[in-house]
Enzyme design. Structure first.
Site, PDB file in Angstrom:
ATOM      1  N   GLY A  25     -90.950  91.224  18.939  1.00 56.26           N
ATOM      2  CA  GLY A  25     -92.169  90.454  19.128  1.00 56.26           C
ATOM      3  C   GLY A  25     -92.829  90.777  20.457  1.00 56.26           C
ATOM      4  O   GLY A  25     -92.251  91.451  21.309  1.00 56.26           O
ATOM      5  N   GLY A  62     -95.090  89.914  24.153  1.00 55.57           N
ATOM      6  CA  GLY A  62     -95.118  88.957  25.254  1.00 55.57           C
ATOM      7  C   GLY A  62     -93.976  89.108  26.237  1.00 55.57           C
ATOM      8  O   GLY A  62     -93.094  89.960  26.113  1.00 55.57           O
ATOM      9  N   CYS A  81     -84.946  93.975  19.987  1.00 52.18           N
ATOM     10  CA  CYS A  81     -86.132  94.062  20.832  1.00 52.18           C
ATOM     11  C   CYS A  81     -86.344  92.758  21.626  1.00 52.18           C
ATOM     12  O   CYS A  81     -85.587  92.461  22.532  1.00 52.18           O
ATOM     13  CB  CYS A  81     -87.354  94.435  19.995  1.00 52.18           C
ATOM     14  N   GLN A 126     -83.820  90.751  24.489  1.00 55.33           N
ATOM     15  CA  GLN A 126     -84.177  90.191  25.794  1.00 55.33           C
ATOM     16  C   GLN A 126     -83.851  88.701  25.856  1.00 55.33           C
ATOM     17  O   GLN A 126     -83.393  88.202  26.896  1.00 55.33           O
ATOM     18  CB  GLN A 126     -85.658  90.431  26.058  1.00 55.33           C
ATOM     19  N   GLY A 147     -92.116  96.645  26.514  1.00 58.10           N
ATOM     20  CA  GLY A 147     -92.605  96.781  27.875  1.00 58.10           C
ATOM     21  C   GLY A 147     -91.780  96.007  28.877  1.00 58.10           C
ATOM     22  O   GLY A 147     -92.025  96.081  30.084  1.00 58.10           O
ATOM     23  N   PHE A 148     -90.788  95.233  28.386  1.00 65.54           N
ATOM     24  CA  PHE A 148     -89.888  94.463  29.239  1.00 65.54           C
ATOM     25  C   PHE A 148     -88.452  94.878  28.928  1.00 65.54           C
ATOM     26  O   PHE A 148     -88.170  95.424  27.856  1.00 65.54           O
ATOM     27  CB  PHE A 148     -90.055  92.957  29.001  1.00 65.54           C
ATOM     28  N   HIS A 186     -85.632  99.480  17.667  1.00 62.35           N
ATOM     29  CA  HIS A 186     -85.909  99.010  16.311  1.00 62.35           C
ATOM     30  C   HIS A 186     -85.055  99.782  15.302  1.00 62.35           C
ATOM     31  O   HIS A 186     -85.446 100.870  14.864  1.00 62.35           O
ATOM     32  CB  HIS A 186     -87.391  99.197  15.976  1.00 62.35           C
ATOM     33  N   GLU A 232     -84.640  99.181  12.219  1.00 62.37           N
ATOM     34  CA  GLU A 232     -85.238  99.290  10.877  1.00 62.37           C
ATOM     35  C   GLU A 232     -86.127 100.529  10.778  1.00 62.37           C
ATOM     36  O   GLU A 232     -86.175 101.178   9.747  1.00 62.37           O
ATOM     37  CB  GLU A 232     -86.031  98.028  10.532  1.00 62.37           C
TER      38      GLU A 232
END
Length: 398
Positions: free
Chosen positions: A232, A234, A260, A264, A304-305, A354, A356
């Site tokens: 996801g 953010g 992903c 985190q 990005g994190f 990822h 999948e």
């Protein structure tokens, strides 16, 4: 063919002139680059790209058109799209439409005819930054006004976006006909891709996909055999509700698997920090070492994190957390970023990439088998070692 001018304006003032592609107007977001040579439709429909303007490093985009099969969600999520050389027309037996028409229908403002290699090198040197694409009447504004529009855009750091892409209502993905149901898993939708519950269902898992705001009480009503947190968009530092929900899962010893964003959040639930990468990992060619097997996998990324491993502790050493010991069992070979966690004392593990990977590669699809193995061991031996076992050679699918 008639073309309209368009402008791409980065927050540091660098500007690229090109041609309008997709919808006309203006859009703003975080500029990121994707290195995938294929799978552009899966990228466009990945909810993890919400509020991001994606620069494709592959020069020729759109040649295979678009189709309903390759959609990873019900819509295109990118905020903007940047390509160098769009196909004049699609040419593929699976094509059901033209890419630019799909972007236009979705209201996605894009730009073509720009030097995407130069943009990518700029982002690698300066880091991910805010960007705007302007075409039509929007491109006629003064340069200072266009730059001001970009710099007034919220940054990705500090943005809570999972609720904006999550399903509003729970739904169930059942095993295909002829496949017996073996387990029930509650999957928290933080921006889930369609292939993820499909791959679990193929393995005999009845997947209950839940909204991001689901409470631990609502989750427990399902009596799940396991819990899954999806990818996801953010900043994971903003996901307080989701982290508390995950701690409720860990407190009860329910097997957990995250990918992903879910990786985190497992890190945060264990007390580890997160940080923003300079320009992120995006594409389908990222090498990752799986320390449990010693194999190097070519993997699909969009993040990005990343998880911050405790300072001064090598990533090949275990660390203590409120939930027992945890190890970093996957690591990026390009920059040593933590790419996966395995808890030793509770039944939980996660990966940053990822597995999948609908557009390929498929090196890491065995991780879904590893999750099934964890569910089986927990069901038969609730007190067994919680760390995921090393998959045998028959587990990895071709």
């Amino acid at each position: 063919m008639t073309t309209e001018p368009a402008l791409l304006v980065l927050e540091d003032g660098r500007t690229f002139h090109g041609e309008a592609y997709g919808a006309r107007g203006r859009t703003v977001g975080e500029a990121v680059f994707c290195t995938g040579m294929t799978g552009y439709q899966e990228t466009l429909t990945d909810p993890s790209y919400h509020r991001q303007v994606v620069v494709m490093t592959a020069p020729h985009i759109g040649n295979t058109g678009v189709n309903t099969t390759d959609m990873e969600s019900q819509r295109i999520w990118v905020a903007g799209y940047v390509v160098r050389d769009p196909a004049i027309r699609p040419s593929n037996w699976r094509s059901q439409g033209d890419l630019e028409d799909a972007l236009t229908d979705a209201g996605v403002v894009g730009i073509s005819g720009v030097d995407t290699r130069a943009i990518t090198r700029h982002l690698r040197d300066r880091g991910a930054m805010r960007v705007g694409i302007f075409s039509g009447e929007s491109a006629q504004a003064a340069p200072a006004e266009l730059l001001r529009t970009v710099t007034q855009t919220p940054r990705m750091a500090g943005s809570a976006l999972a609720a904006e892409v999550s399903t509003e209502e729970a739904y169930v993905v059942s095993p295909p006909e002829g496949t017996p149901t073996r387990f029930r898993v509650a999957a928290l939708d933080l921006g889930i891709k369609g292939m993820t519950p499909a791959l679990m269902a193929r393995r005999g898992i009845e997947v209950h996909v839940l909204p991001s705001r689901t409470t631990v009480e609502e989750l427990l009503v399902l009596e799940p055999d396991g819990v899954f947190f999806s990818n996801g968009p953010g900043d994971p530092a903003t996901a307080e509700h989701e982290v508390e929900l995950l701690r409720g899962v860990l407190d009860r010893g329910i097997p957990f698997f995250g990918i992903c964003f879910g990786n985190q959040l497992l890190g945060r639930a264990l007390g580890l920090g997160t940080y923003k990468l300079a320009f992120g990992h995006r594409g389908i060619n990222q090498p990752v070492l799986d320390r449990t097997t010693g194999k190097v996998e070519v993997t699909s990324h969009n993040h990005g994190f990343a998880i911050a491993w405790p300072e001064g502790v090598p990533t090949d050493e275990q660390v203590d957390t409120p939930y027992g010991r945890v190890r970093c069992d996957h690591v990026a070979l390009n920059d040593d970023v933590v790419e996966g966690l395995a808890c030793v004392d509770v039944p939980a593990f996660s990966v940053q990439y990822h597995p999948e990977a609908a557009a390929g590669p498929h090196d890491a699809e065995y991780l879904f088998d590893r999750f099934v193995d964890l569910l089986e061991r927990h069901a038969s031996e609730p007190g067994a070692d919680a760390a995921p076992s090393t998959p045998g050679p028959t587990q990895q699918e071709s």
